[in-house]
Motif scaffolding. Structure first.
Motif, short mmCIF file in Angstrom:
data_model
loop_
_atom_site.label_atom_id
_atom_site.label_comp_id
_atom_site.label_asym_id
_atom_site.label_seq_id
_atom_site.Cartn_x
_atom_site.Cartn_y
_atom_site.Cartn_z
N THR A 146 5.18 -0.12 6.55
CA THR A 146 5.43 -1.57 6.56
C THR A 146 5.48 -2.12 5.14
OG1 THR A 146 4.15 -1.69 8.62
CG2 THR A 146 4.65 -3.77 7.54
N GLY A 147 4.66 -1.52 4.26
CA GLY A 147 4.61 -1.99 2.88
C GLY A 147 5.92 -1.82 2.13
N CYS A 200 0.87 -1.17 0.00
CA CYS A 200 0.00 0.00 0.00
C CYS A 200 0.91 1.23 0.00
CB CYS A 200 -0.91 -0.03 1.22
SG CYS A 200 -1.88 -1.57 1.27
N GLY A 246 2.01 -6.40 8.82
CA GLY A 246 1.54 -7.58 8.11
C GLY A 246 0.05 -7.59 7.83
N GLU A 247 -0.33 -8.49 6.93
CA GLU A 247 -1.73 -8.66 6.55
C GLU A 247 -2.22 -9.94 7.24
OE1 GLU A 247 -4.49 -7.29 5.00
OE2 GLU A 247 -5.24 -9.22 5.67
FE1 SF4 Z 1 -1.03 -2.52 3.20
FE2 SF4 Z 1 0.47 -4.40 4.38
FE3 SF4 Z 1 0.61 -1.87 5.20
FE4 SF4 Z 1 -1.61 -3.29 5.71
S1 SF4 Z 1 0.48 -3.67 6.50
S2 SF4 Z 1 -1.52 -1.18 4.96
S3 SF4 Z 1 -1.70 -4.55 3.82
S4 SF4 Z 1 1.22 -2.66 3.18
#
Ligand code: SF4
Ligand code: SAH
Length: 391
Positions: free
Chosen positions: A132-133, A127, A187-188
């Motif tokens: 984190t992405g 994202c 994470g997802e």
């Molecule tokens: Fe997107 Fe992963 Fe960040 Fe959630 S953790 S917003 S899925 S990049």
């Protein structure tokens, strides 16, 4: 880190099996398992010595084979607003794995304490507004590593029955210091479904940690095929990272949208098992200046959500070094919130917490992916680097 297997994360049948494996007679296994379970998950024991109703011989046998290790704290940071962020070292799962790390954040408020936990090291999705992405996925966390974050946090703030809170400053007045759990860290979670489910079942077990499923919220970027299962197998509260009301824009902000577009996502939400006015879905909407924050966007949001018992959570964008967006200005956020409110939706604006220690939503990024001195881009992440350096 101990070479012995940690019992943290083991379910009742698994505990029973582990006892059988070390030669505990079959007739005793069930009773021993119940005793162990109680010490592990109700009392939060960190040492076999505490387990006073288990014979010394048995405790020694347990000690010889197992440990009670949680993730290890690499650094603790405490924000001016009381938010605490822990960078945690996990046990490598293979000889090739170097210093796996995740972050976990505790947000105390006067009447509640929310623990934000991670489900993966990094994330496969990218994202465009999320820190984190920018970190590639290293691996899924195990159930023990997920539930271990809760246990470690409870150790740290003295939140087990009978424990003295170590440091009262800024902790909530409620009996429990951690009242709510949100899967909104790194994470997802729905890409690690089984492990997240098993960890949440441990957290919810009534004769264990006994967190209510109404106080656990799982946030997903929108993995449509896993949404129904989440309601059936975990029954936790659902939050959806919506962030845009048109597919063209959501494709950019939350690229998984190309696979599961808005209409399909909202259909899955309408059919979420257990959905009712008392159990609403939270739609998260990050406020990005001039990107998704117009009055027309707010009206479209209201139109899209018609018929879904929903809450809308407006999240001021939390910047991170090198992030390509700005946070909407305050008047714009208020105008947006007004439109949504007038349509009958509660739309609290999430107060950013722990921004000074990069602990706010979307700012988490461990440097498990260790930076190289030559990597100029990573050098920009000065703040997060300092807190992430393993000794
Ligand atoms: Fe997107 Fe992963 Fe960040 Fe959630 S953790 S917003 S899925 S990049
Ligand atoms: N992967 C899951 C859960 C982790 S992210 C998900 O995407 O839902 C938790 C929440 O923080 C999500 O709503 C995410 O979109 C939001 N978020 C990510 N980066 C952010 C940022 N920089 N500022 C504000 N919110 C952000």
């Amino acid at each position: 880190m101990s070479e012995k297997q940690s019992l943290i994360g083991a379910s009742k049948p698994q505990l029973q099996q582990l006892l059988a494996n070390i030669g505990v007679p079959e007739k005793q296994c069930r009773m021993r398992q119940e005793q162990l379970w109680h010490w592990l998950y109700t009392r939060g024991s960190t040492s076999f010595e505490d387990m006073t109703n288990i014979s010394l011989a048995m405790r020694t046998q347990l000690e010889d084979h197992f440990c009670l290790q949680r993730p290890k704290i690499v650094t603790e940071q405490i924000s001016v607003d009381g938010t605490r962020k822990w960078l945690l070292a996990l046990k490598p799962q293979s000889p090739r794995e170097k210093a796996p790390e995740v972050e976990c954040v505790y947000i105390p408020e006067s009447d509640r304490g929310t623990l934000c936990i991670s489900s993966q090291i990094g994330c496969t999705l990218n994202c465009s507004f999320c820190h984190t992405g920018t970190q590639r996925l290293l691996r899924n966390l195990t159930p023990g590593e997920i539930v271990g974050q809760i246990m470690l946090a409870r150790d740290q703030i003295g939140d087990w029955p009978g424990a003295q809170a170590l440091d009262q400053t800024g902790l909530p007045t409620s009996e429990r210091k951690i009242t709510n759990i949100v899967l909104m860290g790194m994470g997802e979670p729905l890409y690690n479904f089984e492990n997240v489910r098993d960890a949440m079942l441990l957290a919810m077990a009534e004769d264990g940690m006994a967190y209510s499923r109404r106080r656990i919220t799982l946030s997903t970027s929108g993995l449509v095929p896993e949404i129904a299962r989440t309601g059936e197998e975990m029954k936790v509260m659902l939050a959806i990272s919506l962030h845009a009301v048109r597919d063209e824009l959501r494709d950019v902000l939350v690229p998984i949208n190309k696979k599961y577009p808005i209409a399909a996502l909202l259909d899955a939400c309408r059919n979420y098992p257990g959905l009712s006015n008392a159990r609403r879905i939270t739609f998260e909407y990050v406020m990005l200046k001039d990107i998704n924050d117009s009055a027309a966007d707010a009206r479209e949001l209201v139109r899209l959500l018609a018929g879904i018992p929903a809450k809308i959570n407006l999240i001021p964008f939390n910047p991170w070094p090198g992030s390509p967006y700005e946070c909407s200005n305050w008047e714009q956020i208020e105008t947006f919130a007004d439109i949504v409110n007038r349509a009958g939706y509660a739309s609290p604006v999430r107060t950013p917490r722990g921004r000074d220690i990069m602990a706010a939503c979307g700012q988490l990024k461990s440097l498990s992916q260790k930076q190289r001195a030559s990597d100029a881009k990573l050098d920009d992440h000065a703040d997060s680097k300092i807190m992430s350096e393993a000794p």
